[in-house]
Design a protein around this motif. Structure first.
Motif, PDB file in Angstrom:
ATOM      1  N   ASN A 292      48.543  11.195 -10.820  1.00 28.32           N
ATOM      2  CA  ASN A 292      47.489  11.873 -10.053  1.00 28.32           C
ATOM      3  C   ASN A 292      46.673  10.360  -9.396  1.00 28.32           C
TER       4      ASN A 292
ATOM      5  N   ARG B  18      46.663   8.241  -1.051  1.00 25.65           N
ATOM      6  CA  ARG B  18      45.812   8.872   0.066  1.00 25.65           C
ATOM      7  C   ARG B  18      44.522   8.076   0.540  1.00 25.65           C
TER       8      ARG B  18
ATOM      9  N   GLU C 121      48.862   9.199  -6.469  1.00 21.75           N
ATOM     10  CA  GLU C 121      48.610  10.147  -5.242  1.00 21.75           C
ATOM     11  C   GLU C 121      47.411   9.899  -4.610  1.00 21.75           C
TER      12      GLU C 121
END
Length: 144
Positions: free
Chosen positions: A3, A10, A6
């Motif tokens: 996570n 982003r 990610e």
């Protein structure tokens, strides 16, 4: 990918600041969405090209002289204080930039490349230039 990875990916992709990473040979290896917006080069066209694509021609020689010195010594006077420089977009239009850099080193302490975090300060630059011109005019008229 975790996570955190990610989220980090982003953040890089979605920020409006341009984030550019160039390897020690000055070749662009990362070009985020903010760089696409700012400079007009899609990532697929910018990645693999020299940083020259965002530098006005007259600034290239001094840039590369400094770049080579930093790659050789690992020492730069830039980093914590933002640097203000001119830049160019894909269409050839000029842009005023402010940026900071981070040198990325390998486990042996050798520089792998440089990440730059750039902001478009063209509006502020033009306003400041206009104010200076107006001040000069007022000073000249007061002298008469």
């Amino acid at each position: 990918m975790s996570n955190f990875e990610e989220t980090a990916a982003r953040l890089v992709a979605e920020t409006h600041e341009a984030i550019i990473y160039a390897s020690r040979d000055g070749i662009i290896r990362l070009w985020n969405g903010g760089a696409e917006e700012m400079f007009g080069w899609p990532a697929g066209e910018a990645i693999g090209k020299s940083l020259d694509i965002i530098m006005p021609e007259k600034h290239r020689a001094p840039h590369w002289t400094g770049w080579d010195r930093v790659m050789d010594t690992g020492v730069t006077k830039y980093g914590s204080e933002p640097l203000k420089v001119p830049g160019i977009r894909k269409d050839g239009s000029k842009i005023s930039l402010e940026f900071s850099i981070t040198m990325l080193k390998d486990e042996d302490g050798e520089i792998e490349g440089v990440a730059a975090f750039l902001r478009d300060v063209s509006t502020a630059w033009e306003e400041k230039k206009s104010l200076h011109m107006r001040l000069r005019e007022l000073e000249q008229s007061a002298e008469k």
